[in-house]
Design a protein around this motif. Structure first.
Motif, mmCIF file in Angstrom:
data_model
loop_
_atom_site.group_PDB
_atom_site.id
_atom_site.type_symbol
_atom_site.label_atom_id
_atom_site.label_comp_id
_atom_site.label_asym_id
_atom_site.label_seq_id
_atom_site.Cartn_x
_atom_site.Cartn_y
_atom_site.Cartn_z
ATOM 1 N N ASP A 200 56.029 -23.765 2.188
ATOM 2 C CA ASP A 200 57.083 -22.937 1.707
ATOM 3 C C ASP A 200 58.268 -23.982 2.133
ATOM 4 N N ARG A 201 57.963 -24.761 3.032
ATOM 5 C CA ARG A 201 59.318 -25.670 2.942
ATOM 6 C C ARG A 201 59.573 -26.631 2.468
ATOM 7 N N PHE A 203 59.307 -25.553 -0.723
ATOM 8 C CA PHE A 203 59.776 -24.121 -1.713
ATOM 9 C C PHE A 203 61.588 -24.398 -1.399
ATOM 10 N N ARG A 204 61.943 -24.004 -0.072
ATOM 11 C CA ARG A 204 63.213 -24.089 0.713
ATOM 12 C C ARG A 204 63.957 -25.081 0.120
ATOM 13 N N ASN A 205 63.552 -26.641 0.521
ATOM 14 C CA ASN A 205 63.812 -27.701 0.327
ATOM 15 C C ASN A 205 64.191 -28.314 -0.623
ATOM 16 N N GLY A 206 63.750 -27.461 -2.156
ATOM 17 C CA GLY A 206 64.707 -27.569 -3.333
ATOM 18 C C GLY A 206 63.173 -28.688 -3.710
ATOM 19 N N ASN A 248 56.267 -16.219 -5.906
ATOM 20 C CA ASN A 248 56.894 -17.225 -5.957
ATOM 21 C C ASN A 248 56.692 -18.612 -6.920
ATOM 22 N N TYR A 249 55.310 -18.986 -6.387
ATOM 23 C CA TYR A 249 55.232 -20.483 -7.347
ATOM 24 C C TYR A 249 54.634 -20.299 -8.603
#
Length: 313
Positions: A200-201, A203-206, A248-249
């Motif tokens: 998830d990191r 994903f969240r970090n762009g 999300n993915y």
């Protein structure tokens, strides 16, 4: 009917091993070695990798890994996956099964071999902030993404279509962390929660994105150059891989679970049926596992009910 089934079985074996009538030459070598290996019968890794769920997991892994622009740049700029995708598949299977079933020496040498092949896989890409960045297939951060996407895919697919995991999901993540270390991942996750948090990191970090290369790659994964007899089953397995993705993915990749009007199709059940058929065609135990068991017997190990693997003294 028997002739058709025989040809289908041959094409299935050829897809996974490159040969329809014999095992690859590296498989019998898994019976060699002077130690039991990193993973043993009764382990979480043997349970997951010895099932049929890795077939779906492999598709999901490719979809997920394509979301990292560094990983995808390496594939597009240094791989012949379009011309010979089955060769890349065979090489990946060789590494997975050697680490799973081989001796420690064999697993370490197989990983060194892959890392040597990765050495020239270098280049640059522009990240989502517009900053030019270098990439290397052996870079620890990139290796971490590959390892985590792999672990997540294989664990999730087995949770959906496999059986019981000895020790539970945490055991699989912890045991397969050794494969990450062999591939240069400095601190691989050792629990399911840690693995999901790190995924998830990204994903969240762009760090992830979708562009024309991703679209091209997804189209190729959706329609690989398989023998016509294998395509109907593969379409179901691809749908299963899409079904298994986190929403999300799935949205990032522009994919959706097949529906008939407002109703979702029974993809999970259809995938299970295909995997059962593949299991019947390939057999309950693969040649890599049989070779490993031969090595373990030679070293004096036996399986004892309720006690796992026991070394005879």
């Amino acid at each position: 009917m028997r002739s058709f089934l025989g040809k289908w079985q041959d094409e299935l074996k050829k897809t996974f091993t490159g040969k329809a009538d014999e095992v690859p030459d590296w498989v019998p070598k898994l019976a060699e070695g002077d130690d039991p290996g990193y993973h043993l019968p009764g382990s979480a890794v043997w349970a997951v990798h010895g099932s049929m769920s890795p077939i779906v997991a492999g598709i999901r892994t490719l979809l997920m890994q394509s979301l990292h622009p560094g990983a995808l740049a390496g594939v597009h700029e240094h791989s012949n996956f379009r011309e010979d995708p089955l060769a890349r598949l065979a090489a990946t299977i060789r590494w997975i099964f050697t680490v799973t079933y081989g001796s420690k020496a064999a697993a370490e040498e197989a990983s060194r071999r892959v890392r040597r092949l990765h050495e020239p896989v270098q280049g640059s890409f522009v990240d989502n902030q517009g900053t030019p960045r270098g990439y290397s297939a052996n870079d620890p951060e990139l290796a971490s993404w590959i390892h985590i996407a792999f672990t997540d895919a294989f664990l999730t697919a087995h949770q959906l279509w496999g059986g019981r995991i000895p020790g539970g999901p945490d055991a699989y993540v912890r045991e397969w962390a050794q494969a990450g270390r062999l591939m240069g991942v400095p601190d691989p996750p050792i629990s399911e929660a840690d693995m999901r948090a790190r995924l998830d990191r990204f994903f969240r970090n762009g760090d992830l994105r979708v562009d024309s290369r991703v679209t091209e790659t997804v189209d190729f994964i959706r329609n690989p150059p398989l023998h016509p007899m294998l395509r109907p089953g593969y379409r179901i397995l691809f749908a299963g891989a899409v079904h298994s993705l986190d929403p999300n993915y799935r949205r990032m990749l522009g994919l959706s679970v097949p529906r008939l009007g407002p109703f979702p199709l029974p993809v999970r059940l259809a995938t299970k049926v295909v995997l059962v058929v593949v299991r019947l065609a390939l057999g309950r135990r693969g040649p890599s596992e049989l070779a490993a068991r031969e090595r373990l017997r030679r070293l004096g190990f036996v399986e004892a009910a309720g006690r796992g693997l026991v070394e005879l003294r």
